[in-house]
Design a protein around this motif. Structure first.
Motif, PDB file in Angstrom:
ATOM      1  N   MET A 127     -52.973  22.195  75.326  1.00  0.00           N
ATOM      2  CA  MET A 127     -52.569  23.059  76.265  1.00  0.00           C
ATOM      3  C   MET A 127     -51.400  24.104  75.888  1.00  0.00           C
ATOM      4  SD  MET A 127     -53.266  20.327  79.772  1.00  0.00           S
ATOM      5  CE  MET A 127     -52.998  21.658  80.987  1.00  0.00           C
ATOM      6  N   TRP A 128     -50.468  23.487  75.296  1.00  0.00           N
ATOM      7  CA  TRP A 128     -49.269  24.138  75.153  1.00  0.00           C
ATOM      8  C   TRP A 128     -49.550  25.290  73.980  1.00  0.00           C
ATOM      9  CZ3 TRP A 128     -44.692  25.638  76.075  1.00  0.00           C
ATOM     10  CH2 TRP A 128     -43.636  26.010  75.383  1.00  0.00           C
ATOM     11  N   ASP A 129     -50.363  25.132  73.038  1.00  0.00           N
ATOM     12  CA  ASP A 129     -50.495  25.655  71.973  1.00  0.00           C
ATOM     13  C   ASP A 129     -51.641  27.117  72.425  1.00  0.00           C
ATOM     14  OD1 ASP A 129     -48.970  24.699  70.114  1.00  0.00           O
ATOM     15  OD2 ASP A 129     -50.609  23.237  69.509  1.00  0.00           O
ATOM     16  N   GLN A 134     -49.251  30.578  75.770  1.00  0.00           N
ATOM     17  CA  GLN A 134     -48.201  31.072  74.923  1.00  0.00           C
ATOM     18  C   GLN A 134     -47.716  32.442  75.625  1.00  0.00           C
ATOM     19  OE1 GLN A 134     -46.132  29.678  72.810  1.00  0.00           O
ATOM     20  NE2 GLN A 134     -47.014  27.963  73.811  1.00  0.00           N
ATOM     21  N   ARG A 135     -48.933  33.318  76.232  1.00  0.00           N
ATOM     22  CA  ARG A 135     -48.703  34.724  76.686  1.00  0.00           C
ATOM     23  C   ARG A 135     -47.939  34.361  77.982  1.00  0.00           C
ATOM     24  NH1 ARG A 135     -53.998  35.421  75.401  1.00  0.00           N
ATOM     25  NH2 ARG A 135     -54.611  34.936  77.489  1.00  0.00           N
ATOM     26  N   ASN A 136     -48.335  33.494  78.778  1.00  0.00           N
ATOM     27  CA  ASN A 136     -47.330  33.315  79.936  1.00  0.00           C
ATOM     28  C   ASN A 136     -46.076  32.926  79.881  1.00  0.00           C
ATOM     29  OD1 ASN A 136     -49.768  33.728  81.629  1.00  0.00           O
ATOM     30  ND2 ASN A 136     -50.470  31.555  81.658  1.00  0.00           N
ATOM     31  N   TYR A 159     -51.532   9.971  71.285  1.00  0.00           N
ATOM     32  CA  TYR A 159     -50.922  10.317  69.869  1.00  0.00           C
ATOM     33  C   TYR A 159     -49.605  10.972  70.023  1.00  0.00           C
ATOM     34  CZ  TYR A 159     -53.432  14.488  71.484  1.00  0.00           C
ATOM     35  OH  TYR A 159     -53.868  15.554  71.910  1.00  0.00           O
ATOM     36  N   THR A 160     -49.099  11.323  68.778  1.00  0.00           N
ATOM     37  CA  THR A 160     -47.752  12.082  68.592  1.00  0.00           C
ATOM     38  C   THR A 160     -48.138  13.603  68.562  1.00  0.00           C
ATOM     39  OG1 THR A 160     -46.726  10.343  67.936  1.00  0.00           O
ATOM     40  CG2 THR A 160     -45.678  12.098  67.541  1.00  0.00           C
ATOM     41  N   ALA A 161     -47.513  14.427  69.189  1.00  0.00           N
ATOM     42  CA  ALA A 161     -47.736  15.965  69.157  1.00  0.00           C
ATOM     43  C   ALA A 161     -46.750  16.540  70.031  1.00  0.00           C
ATOM     44  CB  ALA A 161     -49.237  16.325  69.390  1.00  0.00           C
ATOM     45  N   LYS A 162     -46.627  17.848  69.998  1.00  0.00           N
ATOM     46  CA  LYS A 162     -45.759  18.619  70.848  1.00  0.00           C
ATOM     47  C   LYS A 162     -46.290  18.946  71.986  1.00  0.00           C
ATOM     48  CE  LYS A 162     -42.770  22.831  70.630  1.00  0.00           C
ATOM     49  NZ  LYS A 162     -42.180  23.899  69.877  1.00  0.00           N
ATOM     50  N   GLY A 163     -45.527  18.686  72.899  1.00  0.00           N
ATOM     51  CA  GLY A 163     -45.828  18.772  74.369  1.00  0.00           C
ATOM     52  C   GLY A 163     -44.961  18.057  75.421  1.00  0.00           C
TER      53      GLY A 163
END
Length: 396
Positions: A127-129, A134-136, A159-163
């Motif tokens: 969702m972040w990517d 990203q436009r918003n 799991y591990t990820a950005k967000g």
């Protein structure tokens, strides 16, 4: 740290809501007055009572639930807040903020808020990517909203990820850092110019340039956030502007010069971010010029160099110019600073389409008489504007 600051905290529907309870405790511990606004989804994770207990203020959850007939609650909160924090901020609320949607207590109150806003995202990495998110994010940053990007960490999905929403202690620290200069221009009179000037050819045509005015607007908003009394002289009227700023509309370079000269004697700081036309038609046709041949000859003459003319009358004003160059950036910028007797110059490479005219981002080299003393990263014009204001405050 936040002694007697009024902070509105907006809580939206994410598992990270539990961190917002710790954030409230830290804000209150550091002297803030906190009021909380929650979405219905947020209330499925944590009850309003928990926030009410910590803040000693009633939590606002329903736009139509008015407790006091003498006030409109969402307007009251919006005007009360010195600044607002959205934490956790879901992709949904970020999209609403970017597009001006007001369909619940949180989005309606945020839309009515003119003061500083800080958004702390929390969501799944996909969702972040997502390009839409990203436009918003880019849009709300361009609207003078500060975004504290999420960390890479263990997500609710397993799991591990950005967000992952950053920790409450980090939020408080980053807010303190970003707004540490918020009073450093207190009481100073600042004038900023923005946009490309329009030099008339006839009643319907003009010569101009591609400047959007975004950089100048960002500097004006950053200056008023730093406590200054701000005047914005601009050719553009379609960008977000803090309601505390006095906007003066002009079109031509001559009009801009007259407007700046009117206020110059009482200024502490002048930031000339406008892209002023170098030439104008010698004569303006009284009627629309008809298409009568294959060619149209225009005789152009130089416009007045506003900064150079003002430098002749300079007393204690701190004067900042911009150099938008396509080649020999630093050499041309240093020559401009010396010729116009400026205290500081911001040089940017407008040949780079990612940071040039009409872009939401910029990269600027700060120059004084000794040469380049700082260069920003490629970042939003809002962030660059804050660095410009910080540099000015340190210089004066």
């Amino acid at each position: 740290m936040f002694n007697n600051k009024n902070i509105a905290l907006y809580v939206t529907g994410s598992i990270a809501v539990y961190k917002s309870l710790s954030l409230v405790r830290l804000l209150v511990k550091n002297g803030a007055n906190v009021r909380v606004v929650m979405t219905k989804e947020a209330q499925k994770f944590v009850t309003p009572l928990a926030f009410q207990t910590l803040t000693k203020n009633e939590v606002f959850t329903d736009t139509f639930d008015e407790k006091d007939v003498k006030e409109i609650t969402h307007i009251n909160i919006a005007m009360w807040a010195d600044f607002s924090i959205v934490a956790p901020a879901t992709a949904n609320i970020i999209a609403k903020m970017a597009n001006g949607i007001a369909d619940d207590a949180v989005s309606t109150t945020l839309l009515a808020t003119a003061s500083k806003k800080i958004v702390v995202p929390a969501m799944n990495n996909n969702m972040w990517d997502n390009p839409a998110t990203q436009r918003n994010i880019a849009q709300i940053e361009n609207d003078n909203v500060t975004v504290l990007n999420p960390d890479k960490g263990f997500l609710a999905e397993g799991y591990t990820a950005k967000g992952r929403m950053i920790e409450p202690e980090d939020i408080v620290e980053k807010i303190s850092e970003k707004f540490s200069f918020s009073d450093e221009l207190a009481g100073k009179n600042v004038l900023v110019t923005a946009g490309g000037t329009q030099e008339a050819i006839d009643p319907v045509r003009y010569i101009s340039n591609a400047s959007s005015g975004k950089m100048g607007y960002a500097v004006a908003n950053a200056a008023v956030s730093a406590g200054a009394n701000v005047i914005l002289v601009t050719t553009k009227d379609n960008l977000p502007l803090d309601s505390r700023i006095n906007r003066v509309m002009v079109k031509s370079s001559n009009e801009m010069q007259k407007a700046v000269e009117q206020y110059f004697d009482n200024l502490d700081v002048l930031v000339m971010a406008a892209a002023v036309s170098d030439y104008r038609p010698e004569k303006i046709a009284e009627q629309k010029i008809k298409k009568t041949g294959s060619y149209l000859d225009l005789h152009l003459v130089k416009t007045n160099d506003i900064l150079f003319e003002l430098s002749k009358h300079k007393k204690n004003q701190f004067m900042v110019g911009f150099a938008a160059e396509t080649q020999n950036l630093l050499e041309n910028a240093q020559n401009k600073l010396n010729k116009k007797k400026l205290d500081m110059l911001c040089a940017n490479d407008v040949s780079n389409k990612s940071i040039g005219f009409n872009s939401d981002n910029n990269q600027v080299s700060f120059i004084d008489k000794s040469g380049v003393f700082k260069k920003t990263d490629v970042e939003s014009k809002t962030s660059v504007a804050r660095e410009i204001i910080k540099a000015i405050s340190e210089k004066i």
